[in-house]
Design an enzyme around this catalytic site. Structure first.
Site, mmCIF file in Angstrom:
data_model
loop_
_atom_site.group_PDB
_atom_site.id
_atom_site.type_symbol
_atom_site.label_atom_id
_atom_site.label_comp_id
_atom_site.label_asym_id
_atom_site.label_seq_id
_atom_site.Cartn_x
_atom_site.Cartn_y
_atom_site.Cartn_z
ATOM 1 N N HIS A 68 0.839 -1.210 0.000
ATOM 2 C CA HIS A 68 0.000 0.000 0.000
ATOM 3 C C HIS A 68 0.869 1.253 0.000
ATOM 4 C CE1 HIS A 68 -0.059 1.346 4.325
ATOM 5 N NE2 HIS A 68 0.094 0.088 4.633
ATOM 6 N N ASP A 180 5.595 3.155 6.684
ATOM 7 C CA ASP A 180 4.367 2.345 6.590
ATOM 8 C C ASP A 180 3.429 3.068 5.644
ATOM 9 O OD1 ASP A 180 2.074 0.880 6.898
ATOM 10 O OD2 ASP A 180 1.785 1.339 9.014
ATOM 11 N N GLU A 212 -5.191 1.701 2.350
ATOM 12 C CA GLU A 212 -5.086 0.573 3.280
ATOM 13 C C GLU A 212 -5.313 0.998 4.726
ATOM 14 O OE1 GLU A 212 -3.405 -2.247 6.149
ATOM 15 O OE2 GLU A 212 -2.717 -0.197 5.810
ATOM 16 N N GLU A 213 -4.845 2.193 5.066
ATOM 17 C CA GLU A 213 -4.891 2.619 6.473
ATOM 18 C C GLU A 213 -6.319 2.830 6.985
ATOM 19 O OE1 GLU A 213 -2.442 2.451 8.392
ATOM 20 O OE2 GLU A 213 -0.630 2.632 7.177
ATOM 21 N N ASP A 238 3.997 -5.459 3.668
ATOM 22 C CA ASP A 238 3.688 -4.354 4.584
ATOM 23 C C ASP A 238 4.768 -4.333 5.664
ATOM 24 O OD1 ASP A 238 2.323 -2.285 6.004
ATOM 25 O OD2 ASP A 238 0.389 -3.091 5.383
#
Ligand SMILES: [Zn+2]
Length: 359
Positions: A68, A180, A212-213, A238
């Site tokens: 992501h 991230d 994604e978050e 990830d």
């Protein structure tokens, strides 16, 4: 190891602001890099970016490598009469992290700098000094002298990220916001770059997934991208918590070392055969790895992908990371190189006839 061109790409990806739903800047940079070696590069309506290397029989499903490209951030929800901005988090923040930070807002006419305001400790009542800050106690100050001035620069719904650039530390360690999961988006494309030099027997599509978050209830960008691709198998890249820092309970969170190599998850979201092939590839290549247990969901795009379409055999490769969801996340560069090598080696172990049905 990673060469200078790859490191330049990684730095550009990290510096591009892209909170969930507003990933265009890092996604554009990712596609520009992919144009250098992929056979086809495209974007979709959800904000995902896809880069494909063709190999094997025409029309056969590809392997999907997904990382992501979004990051956590925040969104302006109100501009008050004095020109202060009130905001809500995008993604899973510890509100304590907001206190004292500089921010960068993605406004119509470019980036707007600001700072997060909080009452100074001297002005707080004694009992409030020990209390954790809530996001609703904090505001953003962009230096505006009035509501009209702030509203001329910022619209409701403008997103932002914490400011702060990338910093290299000794021992090949790198600190930045957005590690991230720019590192995952980086690793999947880095694997594709290596496969372009020596093609596998199956097509491979690297995907920089969006949202994604904030994907827990929607599947983010990963689910529609996997449904559209209907891949032979998928590997998600990830980050995961390195547990080699003070005060982490390893009995609860496992034993994951920074610089210990990729972390391979096992659990219901992970197809057993994909996991086995990842282990075989790591051992054949001499890549150190750690196994992580995910008894329920994984908290990654793997959860959205393994349930996409009629089901996708999915694996999860994670990069050990310290200080997750802070502006100073920390990784070891050698883990990125190893993760990219592992994905390339995994692709070389697959044929279009690969069977992933548990028996
Ligand atoms: Zn992530």
């Amino acid at each position: 190891m990673l060469n200078d061109a790859s490191l330049t790409f990684l730095t550009a990806l990290l510096d591009a602001p892209g909170p969930s739903g507003f990933e265009a800047a890092p996604a554009r940079r990712w596609r520009a890099e992919a144009e250098g070696f992929a056979d086809e590069v495209r974007a979709d309506v959800n904000g995902n970016s896809l880069a494909t290397l063709r190999a094997g029989p025409a029309g056969a499903p590809p392997i999907m490598f997904a990382g992501h490209v979004d990051e956590i951030g925040f969104m302006v929800v109100h501009i008050d009469d004095q020109g202060f901005l009130w905001f809500e988090p995008i993604g899973g923040w510890d509100p304590q992290v907001f206190v004292g930070q500089r921010v960068s807002l993605l406004a119509r006419e470019g980036l707007v700098p600001g700072v997060i305001g909080k009452q100074a400790i001297h002005l707080l009542e004694k009992e409030d000094r020990e209390k954790a800050s809530k996001t609703s106690d904090l505001w953003i100050d962009i230096g505006a002298a009035s509501k009209a001035e702030a509203a001329a620069r910022i619209r409701i719904g403008d997103p932002g990220v914490l400011a702060g650039g990338m910093q290299e530390l000794p021992n090949g360690r790198l600190v930045s916001r957005s590690l991230d999961n720019r590192v995952g988006a980086f690793v999947v494309l880095e694997a594709l770059r290596r496969l372009a030099a020596r093609r596998p027997a199956v097509s491979v599509t690297a995907v920089a997934t969006a949202q994604e978050e904030i994907s827990a209830f929607t599947g983010g960008g990963a689910r529609p991208s996997a449904t559209g691709l209907t891949p032979l198998a998928a590997v998600v890249v990830d980050v995961t918590h390195a547990t080699d820092t003070p005060k982490v309970e390893k009995q609860k969170h496992g034993d994951v070392a920074l610089g210990g190599g990729p972390v391979l998850s096992r659990g219901s979201a992970v197809n057993g055969r994909v996991f086995d092939l990842l282990v075989e590839a790591a051992e054949a290549e001499g890549i150190p790895y750690t196994i992580q247990a995910a008894a329920r969901d994984t908290g990654t795009d793997a959860d959205a992908i393994f349930t996409a379409h009629r089901g996708v055999p999915t694996g999860l490769v994670s990069v050990p990371l310290r200080y997750m969801n802070s502006p100073n996340e920390l990784v070891a560069l050698e883990d990125l190189d190893r993760a990219a090598r592992l994905l390339a080696a995994f692709a070389h172990r697959l044929t279009p006839a690969a069977d992933f049905i548990p028996r």
